[in-house]
Design an enzyme around this catalytic site. Structure first.
Site, PDB file in Angstrom:
ATOM      1  N   SER A 176     -26.072 -23.839 -17.303  1.00  0.00           N
ATOM      2  CA  SER A 176     -25.352 -22.851 -18.548  1.00  0.00           C
ATOM      3  C   SER A 176     -26.275 -22.648 -19.608  1.00  0.00           C
ATOM      4  CB  SER A 176     -25.425 -24.177 -20.045  1.00  0.00           C
ATOM      5  OG  SER A 176     -24.141 -25.386 -19.265  1.00  0.00           O
TER       6      SER A 176
ATOM      7  N   GLU B  92     -33.941 -33.162 -15.954  1.00  0.00           N
ATOM      8  CA  GLU B  92     -32.440 -32.841 -16.006  1.00  0.00           C
ATOM      9  C   GLU B  92     -31.994 -31.891 -17.407  1.00  0.00           C
ATOM     10  OE1 GLU B  92     -30.089 -35.922 -16.733  1.00  0.00           O
ATOM     11  OE2 GLU B  92     -31.346 -37.445 -16.428  1.00  0.00           O
ATOM     12  N   SER B  93     -30.782 -31.560 -17.777  1.00  0.00           N
ATOM     13  CA  SER B  93     -31.101 -31.152 -18.703  1.00  0.00           C
ATOM     14  C   SER B  93     -31.845 -31.832 -19.938  1.00  0.00           C
ATOM     15  CB  SER B  93     -29.407 -31.159 -19.384  1.00  0.00           C
ATOM     16  OG  SER B  93     -29.616 -30.008 -20.701  1.00  0.00           O
TER      17      SER B  93
ATOM     18  N   CYS C 264     -21.961  -0.785 -12.135  1.00  0.00           N
ATOM     19  CA  CYS C 264     -20.569  -1.398 -12.970  1.00  0.00           C
ATOM     20  C   CYS C 264     -22.630  -2.714 -14.174  1.00  0.00           C
ATOM     21  CB  CYS C 264     -20.555  -3.404 -12.161  1.00  0.00           C
ATOM     22  SG  CYS C 264     -19.269  -3.063 -10.911  1.00  0.00           S
TER      23      CYS C 264
ATOM     24  N   HIS D 295     -31.524 -25.822 -26.014  1.00  0.00           N
ATOM     25  CA  HIS D 295     -30.469 -27.141 -26.443  1.00  0.00           C
ATOM     26  C   HIS D 295     -31.862 -26.833 -28.196  1.00  0.00           C
ATOM     27  CE1 HIS D 295     -27.999 -28.444 -24.110  1.00  0.00           C
ATOM     28  NE2 HIS D 295     -28.507 -28.144 -23.077  1.00  0.00           N
TER      29      HIS D 295
ATOM     30  N   CYS E  12     -21.956  -1.739  -4.599  1.00  0.00           N
ATOM     31  CA  CYS E  12     -23.245  -1.546  -3.685  1.00  0.00           C
ATOM     32  C   CYS E  12     -23.856  -2.448  -2.811  1.00  0.00           C
ATOM     33  CB  CYS E  12     -23.983  -1.785  -5.467  1.00  0.00           C
ATOM     34  SG  CYS E  12     -23.531  -3.264  -6.133  1.00  0.00           S
TER      35      CYS E  12
ATOM     36  N   LYS F 148     -17.506 -35.561 -22.179  1.00  0.00           N
ATOM     37  CA  LYS F 148     -18.270 -34.732 -23.365  1.00  0.00           C
ATOM     38  C   LYS F 148     -17.215 -33.591 -23.308  1.00  0.00           C
ATOM     39  CE  LYS F 148     -23.467 -34.124 -22.741  1.00  0.00           C
ATOM     40  NZ  LYS F 148     -24.524 -34.048 -22.297  1.00  0.00           N
TER      41      LYS F 148
ATOM     42  N   CYS G 248     -25.888   1.311  -8.913  1.00  0.00           N
ATOM     43  CA  CYS G 248     -24.691  -0.712  -8.712  1.00  0.00           C
ATOM     44  C   CYS G 248     -24.486   0.418 -10.516  1.00  0.00           C
ATOM     45  CB  CYS G 248     -25.491  -2.032  -9.772  1.00  0.00           C
ATOM     46  SG  CYS G 248     -24.179  -3.107 -10.434  1.00  0.00           S
TER      47      CYS G 248
END
Ligand SMILES: Cc1cc2nc3c(=O)[nH]c(=O)nc-3n(C[C@H](O)[C@H](O)[C@H](O)COP(=O)(O)OP(=O)(O)OC[C@H]3O[C@@H](n4cnc5c(N)ncnc54)[C@H](O)[C@@H]3O)c2cc1C
Lengths: 414, 476
Positions: free
Chosen positions: B45, B336-337, B402, B49, B442, B250, B400
């Site tokens: 994500s 982990e997170s 974009c 945090h 590209c 969650k 590129c």
């Protein structure tokens, strides 16, 4: 730097607009093109079928482009290649960059947007599975094959029966690849009928209508795909899965006008076409900024692009020569079974007929195309058949335009 | 013989490697993939945090809060995109509101500053697209977002600039004990010697520990899938939106990325291998759940979907310690997170506490904490742009469109630390191919530039390493 007309993009749209603007009396024109060569996407379209309407003969993409390149060069119009436009402001200042000129600014009296379109990517469809090598948009594969002379894969499944997908089915087959299937989520192809016959039927490539890819497999390189039939809501039907072993998946799932510059400049866009809102002169909401070709609406045939771009070229020249016009605009809108109408506005103050372009949302037989202004029927035309894959046109004569009061809605009914 | 070898080029290994180069140590990182940041650190994500989530007293709580404080400093030195955008845990019923008070109290215990429960009026003012059923939220002003692979690449690049080594395509398969350390042997037969080893192998940390003879590291996997929306949707939300955790689960996050995209996800599915396939069910779940957070999500702007595997330990807390069985092996596992957030703080602790027990840490006098951005060109002023183009015309060629990335930047990324050797490697460093056309235009050019710069044939250029070649041969 200052120039009368600056054209962004040297595909068929930009080239045709440049020639017509020149012939309409403005000589100080420059074209900016990011690729090293003029001609745009036509350069990689080495198949034929271009120019039947415009030149009365079947040309390849590069041949069609060359005719216009020659016309541009004959007129001595200045072109900058390998030049990317980074931004456009609402007072028509363009920022561009190139290896030879560096970063530079151009103040333009009029601007013609002719940047073309891009292909929708796999991601836009949210197809589950892995993200291996071997997944290409059809146009990317076309570039590898036709420009680089290299093969992106040998065992192919194609999603989407748009024209580029159909053309690539044939092209890959001719180059020794095996195209196992073309899956199309709609009950009809969005490509031209002639391409279905010449690119699929002639090579015994099966077209699965009402089907979509529901899974892509393979960790490093594509190893297979699953296609499933879909119901009326386009949801895959469980139990209809077919598995194909393949190393390549091509996506031909639609074209999107490339309007990032347009949007940042503040030009009003049409949600349906994803191009600018224009009147019959192809002038956008910013006066002196015109748009034509696939950046404005995705055309089926390059011949129509040239036709449309000549209009933009002519009126851009008039804008430079005569200045801003006072307008009496009426709005056009899409009614029943119509996905969009272009132009979106008509300036009633102008002379001449207006050709309307539009697309239908579904196949209809023995139908009537109507133009309604409030309760009033401005025109009604009978058609034997209309299909979503092919653009429809109606010519609106001046006297009919006079009848429009407030706005005009185009509808098609059985 | 290296003083320290780090196994695993994720964000944790990267931050440890960088911190090691502050000292006079001979260090190296080994990574099994063709490029760094190919594991969990590639697909997550990207949330920094605040630290109200973890239970007080856990390593997660400690390193999260400390990492949150360090992140802006690291991001600035390494020129990594970071934004202190604040986060909101949104409540949709009275029960949720109660949970928010618990979360706030927990956060305060963990040392999170500035937590505040806000009214729905204030909430809608901050984020007008939140569903009208919302009743309030916990606002954490220290919440942020960071580019996870950007941080990983930059930390390793900076470490290499400061003298660290990097071996990619080096998968540690077995380990031999030597008189003064270990010999690491890769699947393809290469070897590296180290006095001390840090196991930061993410999902594989259990297997790596076992190769040393320590079978106590037990790692499970939980997959999280995402949908990414085009930058056209920028501004749809500006803060990171969480649902209040409840018995029902969650929920998913709706948040901006540092690049201005909108991210929806993640899901949570137990997995037993490293398979990052996205699934129909997963993608549908994201959409359903995201719609309970925000109204009118511009789903038509979806440009891609992806997934990452959370590597959790059976302790359900981070494992950051020297192995009780194998002296000289430091396990940094089960990260982990909030592992991304914690990584800088974990690195400080591992080097300054755990490694310090083995080596006398002498300062590296030549250490520089700074690294230039990979995509720097468009950030220059016009005059500097033109000077650079005059010197090297490749900077005048946009490859590129974009993301407006020049050929000059691509060539530079191929040759600088850590070198980009694959199409995805170029993409992760520069965003070239990450925009709305997803490389449609590209990719052929980037493939060509890679082949030219690496002196390879087009058929040898890979998307992301291993056997992911893009071209299979010639046309007839
Ligand atoms: C879906 C999801 C969402 C998340 N969201 C957040 C968030 O918002 N905020 C946050 O703070 N954290 C988040 N996290 C957690 C964060 O992503 C991880 O904690 C962090 O990336 C872990 O980094 P790592 O270096 O330990 O692991 P990885 O990034 O997985 O790196 C491990 C590396 O080791 C290599 N390796 C493995 N075996 C070997 C071997 N034998 N030899 C050599 N190399 C090997 C792998 O190839 C890999 O590159 C999320 C994680 C996931 C999956």
């Amino acid at each position: 730097m200052k120039h009368d007309i600056v054209i962004i993009g040297a595909g068929p749209a930009g080239l045709a607009a440049a020639c017509q603007a020149y012939d309409s009396g403005v000589k100080d024109i420059v074209i900016l093109e990011r690729e090293p060569h003029l001609g745009g996407i036509l350069n990689q379209c080495i198949h034929n079928g271009f120019g039947l309407k415009r030149f009365g003969q079947s040309l390849t993409g590069p041949e069609y482009a060359q005719r216009y390149i020659d016309m541009v060069l004959e007129r001595g119009i200045k072109v900058y290649t390998e030049t990317t436009v980074l931004s456009l402001t609402d007072n028509k200042v363009i920022t561009a960059i190139s290896p030879t000129e560096g970063l530079f600014y151009i103040e333009a009296k009029a601007v013609i947007l002719a940047m073309g379109c891009r292909e929708r990517s796999r991601g836009a469809l949210n197809i589950p599975g892995t993200r291996p090598a071997g997944v290409y948009s059809a146009g990317t594969a076309q570039k590898y094959v036709n420009i680089f002379g290299r093969m992106p894969g040998k065992e192919v499944v194609i999603l989407g029966s748009g024209d580029i997908g159909l053309i690539m089915a044939r092209r890959m087959t001719v180059e020794g690849a095996r195209v196992h299937a073309v899956a199309e989520i709609m009950p009809h192809s969005s490509g031209l009928k002639r391409n279905i016959v010449q690119c699929l039927d002639d090579f015994d490539i099966p077209l699965y209508l009402n089907h979509t890819i529901t899974k892509i497999e393979g960790k490093d390189r594509v190893e297979g795909v699953v296609i499933s039939q879909v119901d009326q809501n386009k949801k895959p039907i469980l139990g209809t899965e077919k598995h194909f072993k393949c190393d390549t998946v091509l996506f031909s799932v639609g074209l999107i006008p490339e309007n990032e510059l347009t949007k940042k400049a503040g030009v009003t866009l049409d949600r349906a076409t994803r191009g600018a809102v224009v009147d019959q002169t192809r002038e956008t909401s910013i006066s002196g900024v015109f748009a034509c070709g696939n950046v404005l609406q995705v055309h089926d045939l390059v011949d129509y692009v040239s036709e449309e771009s000549a209009i933009a070229g002519r009126f851009a020249a008039e804008y430079v020569l005569n200045g801003k016009r006072d307008k009496q605009t009426v709005k056009l809108s899409a009614g029943e079974n119509v996905s969009y109408v272009l132009p979106q506005q008509i300036d009633k103050g102008l002379d001449g007929n207006v050709k309307l372009f539009f697309r239908v949302t579904k196949t209809l037989n023995n139908c009537t195309i109507r133009g309604l202004s409030g309760e009033k029927e401005v025109f009604a035309i009978k058609k034997r058949v209309v299909v979503p894959g092919e653009m429809e046109t109606v010519i609106l004569p001046k006297e009919k335009i006079e009848l429009i009061d407030g706005g005009l809605t185009v509808t098609i009914c059985d | 013989m290296f003083d320290v070898v780090v196994i695993g080029g994720g964000v944790v290994g990267a931050c440890i490697l960088r911190t090691l180069t502050r000292y006079d140590l001979k260090v190296c990182l080994v990574e099994k993939q063709a490029d760094v940041s190919m594991g969990a650190s590639r697909a997550n994500s990207g949330v920094v945090h605040a630290g109200y989530d973890a239970m007080p007293g856990t390593l997660k709580a400690k390193f999260n809060v400390e990492g949150n404080r360090l992140m802006p400093v690291w991001a600035k030195e390494l020129n990594v995109k970071y934004k202190n955008n604040g986060s909101l845990v949104v409540a949709f019923c009275d029960e949720d509101l109660e949970t928010l008070h618990d979360l706030k109290a927990r956060g305060e215990k963990n040392g999170v500053p500035g937590l505040e429960i806000i009214s729905k009026e204030r909430l809608f003012e901050l984020e007008p697209n939140i569903c009208k059923t919302a009743v309030g939220a916990l606002y954490a002003p220290t919440g942020g977002i960071v580019c996870p692979y950007g941080l990983t690449v930059a930390a390793i690049g900076n470490a290499m600039d400061n003298g660290a080594g990097l071996l990619t395509n080096f998968e540690v398969a077995s380990v031999d004990r030597t008189a003064d350390g270990f010999t690491l042997i890769s699947t393809n037969g290469q070897t590296v010697q180290a006095r001390l080893v840090i196991n930061a192998a993410g999902y594989n940390a259990g297997r790596v520990a076992s190769a040393f003879g320590d079978d106590t590291v037990k790692i499970g996997g939980r997959k999280g899938e995402y949908i990414l929306l085009d930058r056209e949707s920028e501004g749809f939300v500006t803060r990171t939106l969480f649902c209040t955790p409840s018995k029902k689960g969650k929920g998913v996050l709706v948040l901006p990325t540092v690049d201005g995209n909108i991210l929806l996800g993640p899901t949570a599915t137990e997995v037993s291998d490293e398979d990052t396939t996205t699934t129909k069910d997963g993608l549908e779940e994201i959409i359903t759940k995201a719609k309970t957070v925000c109204d009118n999500i511009p789903l038509y702007n979806a440009i891609t979907s992806f997934s990452g595997i959370r590597a959790y330990s059976d302790r359900h807390d981070f494992i950051i310690e020297e192995s009780a069985f194998i002296k000289g092996l430091i396990n940094v596992a089960g990260i982990e997170s909030p592992g991304l957030t914690s990584a800088p703080a974990i690195a400080e602790y591992v080097v300054n506490q755990l490694i310090a027990r083995h080596f006398e840490l002498k300062e590296n006098k030549n250490y520089s904490p700074y690294r230039e951005k990979d995509s720097f060109f468009m950030g220059l002023c016009d005059e500097d742009k033109n000077t650079l183009i005059k010197k090297n015309p490749q900077f005048g060629r946009i490859v590129c469109r974009c993301e407006q990335i020049t050929e000059g930047e691509i060539v530079r990324a191929i040759h600088q630390n850590p070198p980009a050797t694959t199409v995805d490697g170029v993409k992760r460093r520069l965003r070239a191919g990450m925009g709305r056309c997803q490389g449609g235009f590209c990719q052929p050019y980037i493939t060509q530039i890679l082949a030219r710069e690496l002196n390879k044939d087009l058929t040898e250029i890979e998307k992301s390493g291993l056997k992911s070649n893009l071209i299979v041969g010639d046309t007839k």
